[in-house]
Scaffold this active site. Structure first.
Site, PDB file in Angstrom:
ATOM      1  N   SER A   1      89.882  20.647 122.673  1.00  0.00           N
ATOM      2  CA  SER A   1      89.922  20.075 121.329  1.00  0.00           C
ATOM      3  C   SER A   1      90.948  18.965 121.305  1.00  0.00           C
ATOM      4  CB  SER A   1      90.306  21.149 120.309  1.00  0.00           C
ATOM      5  OG  SER A   1      90.577  20.563 119.053  1.00  0.00           O
TER       6      SER A   1
ATOM      7  N   TYR B   1      96.523  28.016 118.084  1.00  0.00           N
ATOM      8  CA  TYR B   1      95.308  27.402 118.617  1.00  0.00           C
ATOM      9  C   TYR B   1      95.567  26.075 119.316  1.00  0.00           C
ATOM     10  CZ  TYR B   1      90.667  25.260 118.730  1.00  0.00           C
ATOM     11  OH  TYR B   1      89.508  24.627 119.133  1.00  0.00           O
TER      12      TYR B   1
END
Length: 245
Positions: free
Chosen positions: A146, A168
């Site tokens: 990401s 995350y």
């Protein structure tokens, strides 16, 4: 006629993973649908087959050594090799209001769970599948990352990068760093390994928040999974090109 290429996509029962599997099958690959839950895995396989795909289920929990070893044994027994591995399975971990993970109050067990899946799980699967990948003429490994894992972007106050995600986002930075180490170790071999950012895709992963479709999110991973032999390795890509680390 050339042999059908074999791909394995983890977390492929839904969302971006499913669309990566669908996209690869559309290019003529025989695709293993890696997923933990039997009902969802088999439903995905049936849906892919109904659309004309050559798909098969691969029971796999990326956080469990034996589960991953069993998956590798299944692919070896059925297929004899692996041409493409897409490490897509991942979790965000619980968040607070505004989808925030506050580093000052973060549950450290949450960090451990996120890293176990998003980083250690990727290494566990990759290492288990490497002997099968080495049997391929043009093996490719794609780690679905990401852009929030880009430390460069996270540290730039002029770039809108979304909420603070203290479990995350660092897990994806960790995954990116691990991807580079694999590329360094595998330099001089025919294995190309890269990280792919799908962008902000509307799936149940993020409460269907995002402007991109799962099909759009799958595009970069599919491109990296089908690179030519002189393609890049050890890099981080989105649709627009290379993402800074």
């Amino acid at each position: 006629m050339s042999e059908t290429k074999i791909a394995l996509v983890t977390g492929a029962n839904k969302g971006i993973g499913y669309e990566i599997a669908a996209g690869l099958s559309g290019l003529g690959y025989r695709v293993g649908v890696g997923a933990r839950e039997e009902a969802r895995r088999e439903s995905a396989v049936e849906k892919l087959r109904a659309a004309g795909a050559d798909a098969f289920g691969v029971p796999m929990d990326v956080t469990q050594d034996q589960s991953v070893a069993d998956a590798a044994e299944l692919i070896e027994r059925q297929e004899g090799r692996l041409d493409v591995l897409v490490n897509n399975a991942g979790i965000s971990g619980e968040t607070g209001p505004g989808w925030v993970q506050d580093p000052t109050t973060l549950d450290l067990d949450l960090v451990r769970r996120v890293v176990e899946t998003n980083v250690i799980g990727v290494s566990r699967v990759t290492n288990a599948m490497l002997p099968l990948l080495r049997c391929s003429a043009s093996p490719r490994v794609v780690n679905v990352s990401s852009s929030v894992g880009s430390v460069t972007r996270q540290a730039d106050p002029d770039i809108e990068i979304g909420p603070v995600m203290a479990a995350y986002a660092p897990s994806k930075s960790f995954l990116n760093a691990v991807t580079v180490q694999y590329a360094r170790q595998l330099a001089g071999t025919n294995i190309l390994i890269n990280a792919a950012c799908p962008g902000l895709v509307a799936t149940d992963f993020n409460g269907f928040y995002g402007a991109r479709t799962p099909e759009q999110g799958a595009a970069t991973a599919i491109r990296l999974a089908t690179l030519p032999d002189d393609g890049p390795t050890g890099s981080f890509f989105e649709d627009a090109g290379v993402i800074p680390w």
